[in-house]
Design an enzyme around this catalytic site. Structure first.
Site, mmCIF file in Angstrom:
data_model
loop_
_atom_site.group_PDB
_atom_site.id
_atom_site.type_symbol
_atom_site.label_atom_id
_atom_site.label_comp_id
_atom_site.label_asym_id
_atom_site.label_seq_id
_atom_site.Cartn_x
_atom_site.Cartn_y
_atom_site.Cartn_z
ATOM 1 N N GLY A 47 0.824 -1.207 0.000
ATOM 2 C CA GLY A 47 0.000 0.000 0.000
ATOM 3 C C GLY A 47 0.855 1.252 0.000
ATOM 4 N N HIS A 48 1.888 1.262 -0.849
ATOM 5 C CA HIS A 48 2.755 2.430 -0.962
ATOM 6 C C HIS A 48 3.531 2.373 -2.280
ATOM 7 C CE1 HIS A 48 5.492 -0.604 0.830
ATOM 8 N NE2 HIS A 48 6.398 -0.017 0.068
ATOM 9 N N ALA A 49 4.217 3.470 -2.567
ATOM 10 C CA ALA A 49 5.136 3.547 -3.700
ATOM 11 C C ALA A 49 6.446 4.115 -3.181
ATOM 12 C CB ALA A 49 4.573 4.441 -4.802
ATOM 13 N N ARG A 94 2.372 -0.422 -5.039
ATOM 14 C CA ARG A 94 2.294 -1.865 -4.844
ATOM 15 C C ARG A 94 1.439 -2.214 -3.648
ATOM 16 N NH1 ARG A 94 7.804 -1.448 -4.110
ATOM 17 N NH2 ARG A 94 7.382 0.150 -5.615
#
Length: 134
Positions: A47-49, A94
């Site tokens: 839950g981040h990039a 992702r």
């Protein structure tokens, strides 16, 4: 999308197989390695990039899905083979989900932990990409 499956060398032996991650296998120098395990049923990770970091993600045991987004579309990779992994370039959102019981996710990263390299909200990720292309 800046991602692809990379097959690792697999040395087969009746006593058990061996795969190796070396500088020839992945497109970055390794600065950090971490792993996820005991992920509860239905839980999601990621839950981040990353702005700069690249990652190589392997299902060393069990299986899980990696959903990537480049700001335009999603692509899902199902990982379940310890002799291959998913290269994820920077500027890619992702999410990891659908962990099987006993799954172990190994992540090899191009950078040490740096909170300023993370984009943790999807809306912020879309804004970041829009500003980057200006």
């Amino acid at each position: 999308m800046n991602s692809r499956i990379i097959n690792l060398p697999k040395i087969e032996d009746p006593r058990g197989n061996l795969s190796v991650i070396e500088k020839e296998n992945i497109p970055f120098a390794v600065k950090r390695v971490y792993y996820l395990y005991d992920v509860p049923s239905g839980a999601e990770r990621g839950g981040h990039a990353h702005i700069n970091q690249q990652e190589f993600i392997i299902a060393v045991s069990g299986s899980f899905d990696v959903v990537l987004n480049d700001g335009i579309s999603d692509k899902t990779f199902s990982l379940n083979n310890p002799s291959s992994g998913l290269y994820v370039g920077n500027d890619t959102w992702r999410e990891l989900k659908n962990f099987s019981s006993g799954a172990v996710c190994l992540v090899v990263s191009s950078g040490e932990f740096d909170e300023s390299d993370y984009i943790r909200e999807f809306d912020d990720f879309k804004i970041y990409l829009a500003n980057k292309t200006k």
